[in-house]
Design a protein around this motif. Structure first.
Motif, PDB file in Angstrom:
ATOM      1  N   ALA A 148       6.435 -12.733   1.135  1.00 28.23           N
ATOM      2  CA  ALA A 148       5.657 -12.770  -0.104  1.00 28.23           C
ATOM      3  C   ALA A 148       4.875 -11.463  -0.172  1.00 28.23           C
ATOM      4  O   ALA A 148       3.987 -11.229   0.655  1.00 28.23           O
ATOM      5  N   THR A 149       5.269 -10.584  -1.074  1.00 27.47           N
ATOM      6  CA  THR A 149       4.571  -9.302  -1.188  1.00 27.47           C
ATOM      7  C   THR A 149       3.686  -9.334  -2.432  1.00 27.47           C
ATOM      8  O   THR A 149       4.013  -9.987  -3.431  1.00 27.47           O
ATOM      9  N   VAL A 150       2.574  -8.621  -2.341  1.00 25.48           N
ATOM     10  CA  VAL A 150       1.534  -8.727  -3.370  1.00 25.48           C
ATOM     11  C   VAL A 150       1.091  -7.322  -3.759  1.00 25.48           C
ATOM     12  O   VAL A 150       0.784  -6.504  -2.894  1.00 25.48           O
ATOM     13  N   SER A 151       1.061  -7.070  -5.066  1.00 24.34           N
ATOM     14  CA  SER A 151       0.627  -5.737  -5.499  1.00 24.34           C
ATOM     15  C   SER A 151      -0.350  -5.811  -6.658  1.00 24.34           C
ATOM     16  O   SER A 151      -0.399  -6.804  -7.400  1.00 24.34           O
ATOM     17  N   GLY A 152      -1.099  -4.721  -6.779  1.00 24.89           N
ATOM     18  CA  GLY A 152      -1.972  -4.570  -7.936  1.00 24.89           C
ATOM     19  C   GLY A 152      -1.182  -4.084  -9.141  1.00 24.89           C
ATOM     20  O   GLY A 152      -1.595  -4.258 -10.276  1.00 24.89           O
ATOM     21  N   TYR A 190       0.858  -1.183   0.000  1.00 23.57           N
ATOM     22  CA  TYR A 190       0.000   0.000   0.000  1.00 23.57           C
ATOM     23  C   TYR A 190       0.897   1.238   0.000  1.00 23.57           C
ATOM     24  O   TYR A 190       1.709   1.417   0.923  1.00 23.57           O
ATOM     25  N   ASN A 191       0.721   2.079  -0.991  1.00 18.27           N
ATOM     26  CA  ASN A 191       1.449   3.353  -1.036  1.00 18.27           C
ATOM     27  C   ASN A 191       2.946   3.177  -0.782  1.00 18.27           C
ATOM     28  O   ASN A 191       3.556   3.890   0.011  1.00 18.27           O
ATOM     29  N   GLY A 192       3.495   2.193  -1.459  1.00 18.71           N
ATOM     30  CA  GLY A 192       4.945   1.992  -1.374  1.00 18.71           C
ATOM     31  C   GLY A 192       5.419   1.399  -0.058  1.00 18.71           C
ATOM     32  O   GLY A 192       6.630   1.363   0.196  1.00 18.71           O
ATOM     33  N   GLY A 193       4.500   0.898   0.744  1.00 15.32           N
ATOM     34  CA  GLY A 193       4.890   0.278   2.019  1.00 15.32           C
ATOM     35  C   GLY A 193       4.020  -0.940   2.290  1.00 15.32           C
ATOM     36  O   GLY A 193       3.336  -1.442   1.393  1.00 15.32           O
ATOM     37  N   ASN A 205       8.791  -2.475  -2.881  1.00 16.43           N
ATOM     38  CA  ASN A 205       9.047  -1.431  -1.871  1.00 16.43           C
ATOM     39  C   ASN A 205       8.673  -1.939  -0.478  1.00 16.43           C
ATOM     40  O   ASN A 205       9.429  -1.776   0.483  1.00 16.43           O
ATOM     41  N   ALA A 206       7.504  -2.572  -0.391  1.00 13.39           N
ATOM     42  CA  ALA A 206       7.080  -3.162   0.891  1.00 13.39           C
ATOM     43  C   ALA A 206       8.070  -4.252   1.305  1.00 13.39           C
ATOM     44  O   ALA A 206       8.392  -4.393   2.490  1.00 13.39           O
ATOM     45  N   MET A 207       8.566  -4.995   0.336  1.00 11.31           N
ATOM     46  CA  MET A 207       9.530  -6.074   0.612  1.00 11.31           C
ATOM     47  C   MET A 207      10.769  -5.521   1.316  1.00 11.31           C
ATOM     48  O   MET A 207      11.199  -6.047   2.346  1.00 11.31           O
ATOM     49  N   ALA A 208      11.341  -4.467   0.758  1.00 10.22           N
ATOM     50  CA  ALA A 208      12.573  -3.900   1.330  1.00 10.22           C
ATOM     51  C   ALA A 208      12.319  -3.395   2.746  1.00 10.22           C
ATOM     52  O   ALA A 208      13.153  -3.576   3.645  1.00 10.22           O
ATOM     53  N   LEU A 209      11.164  -2.783   2.953  1.00 13.72           N
ATOM     54  CA  LEU A 209      10.846  -2.258   4.286  1.00 13.72           C
ATOM     55  C   LEU A 209      10.654  -3.399   5.292  1.00 13.72           C
ATOM     56  O   LEU A 209      11.109  -3.329   6.430  1.00 13.72           O
ATOM     57  N   LEU A 210       9.993  -4.452   4.848  1.00 15.68           N
ATOM     58  CA  LEU A 210       9.770  -5.599   5.757  1.00 15.68           C
ATOM     59  C   LEU A 210      11.090  -6.275   6.113  1.00 15.68           C
ATOM     60  O   LEU A 210      11.287  -6.721   7.252  1.00 15.68           O
ATOM     61  N   GLN A 211      12.008  -6.354   5.149  1.00 20.20           N
ATOM     62  CA  GLN A 211      13.317  -6.954   5.451  1.00 20.20           C
ATOM     63  C   GLN A 211      14.005  -6.170   6.567  1.00 20.20           C
ATOM     64  O   GLN A 211      14.529  -6.741   7.521  1.00 20.20           O
ATOM     65  N   THR A 212      13.958  -4.855   6.460  1.00 18.97           N
ATOM     66  CA  THR A 212      14.588  -3.999   7.485  1.00 18.97           C
ATOM     67  C   THR A 212      13.933  -4.201   8.852  1.00 18.97           C
ATOM     68  O   THR A 212      14.617  -4.354   9.865  1.00 18.97           O
ATOM     69  N   VAL A 213      12.615  -4.196   8.862  1.00 23.52           N
ATOM     70  CA  VAL A 213      11.890  -4.325  10.140  1.00 23.52           C
ATOM     71  C   VAL A 213      12.174  -5.682  10.790  1.00 23.52           C
ATOM     72  O   VAL A 213      12.439  -5.769  11.995  1.00 23.52           O
ATOM     73  N   PHE A 214      12.142  -6.747  10.004  1.00 23.75           N
ATOM     74  CA  PHE A 214      12.373  -8.073  10.599  1.00 23.75           C
ATOM     75  C   PHE A 214      13.816  -8.222  11.091  1.00 23.75           C
ATOM     76  O   PHE A 214      14.064  -8.833  12.132  1.00 23.75           O
TER      77      PHE A 214
END
Ligand SMILES: Cc1cc2nc3c(=O)[nH]c(=O)nc-3n(C[C@H](O)[C@H](O)[C@H](O)COP(=O)(O)O)c2cc1C
Length: 185
Positions: A110-114, A83-86, A121-130
């Motif tokens: 597993a990231t999913v987009s329309g 959602y919105n790049g995150g 973008n969400a993938m990279a952020l999730l990697q950092t958070v985890f």
């Protein structure tokens, strides 16, 4: 046999990414790769976190159950929409609820987009958070672009052979980490 928990991250009305959660669950089960269970954030329906579970004076049963399920899993797949790049608040809310449950947990993202880019973008952020919470996002990932086109209403991938190949490589690596880490417990 190892156990994989799949967090289905979208709580949106008419969500599409839940199909990907169901596809991965089916793929793991049918190929007898591990035991598997979907932890659906729409069902858990957590309120916005007021504190971490370990500090809550009267934690809800759902939160305690979620903690137990993450603790018990040898590896966790997180299916997150972009959602919105995150990633959505529902996913961060669930991550932030727990602390020690995440330590050294292999995470398959597993990231999913329309759109066309599979939620990178969400993938990279999730990697950092985890990484920050001391979980281990594994190098193999499962990005899904154009989900409405690539998965039909029944949750079947449009190109089954190619999708199964990608899922196979993704889960194989996740289980490699689960096995390696199990030897260190
Ligand atoms: C608030 C919001 C923002 C979105 N932003 C993006 C985006 O930045 N890039 C994209 O490719 N798709 C975007 N989408 C589309 C979602 O990726 C799409 O709905 C997809 O199916 C995954 O989300 P879902 O599981 O909630 O359906 C957005 C959807 C919503 C609801």
């Amino acid at each position: 046999m190892f156990h994989i928990a799949i967090i289905s991250g979208s709580v949106r009305i008419g969500r599409e990414s839940h199909k990907v959660s169901k596809y991965l669950e089916r793929y793991i089960r049918e190929n007898e790769l591990a035991t598997v269970e979907i932890l659906d954030l729409k069902v858990f329906n957590f309120p916005i976190e007021e504190e971490r579970l370990e500090n809550l004076p009267a934690p809800a049963e759902e939160a305690k159950l979620f903690s137990e399920k993450i603790k018990a899993a040898h590896a966790v797949i997180v299916v997150s929409p972009e959602y919105n790049g995150g990633y959505p608040a529902s996913v961060k809310n669930a991550i932030d609820l727990l602390v020690k449950e995440w330590y050294h947990k292999p995470i398959g993202l597993a990231t999913v987009s329309g759109g066309n880019f599979g939620g990178v973008n969400a993938m990279a952020l999730l990697q950092t958070v985890f990484l920050k919470i001391k979980a281990v996002p594994v190098p193999a990932t499962f990005p899904v672009p154009l989900v409405q086109k690539n998965f039909n209403k029944e949750g079947e991938p449009a190109d089954k052979a190619a999708t199964d190949r990608r899922a196979g490589a993704f889960i194989k690596e996740l289980l490699w980490f689960a096995e390696a880490f199990s030897k260190m417990q």
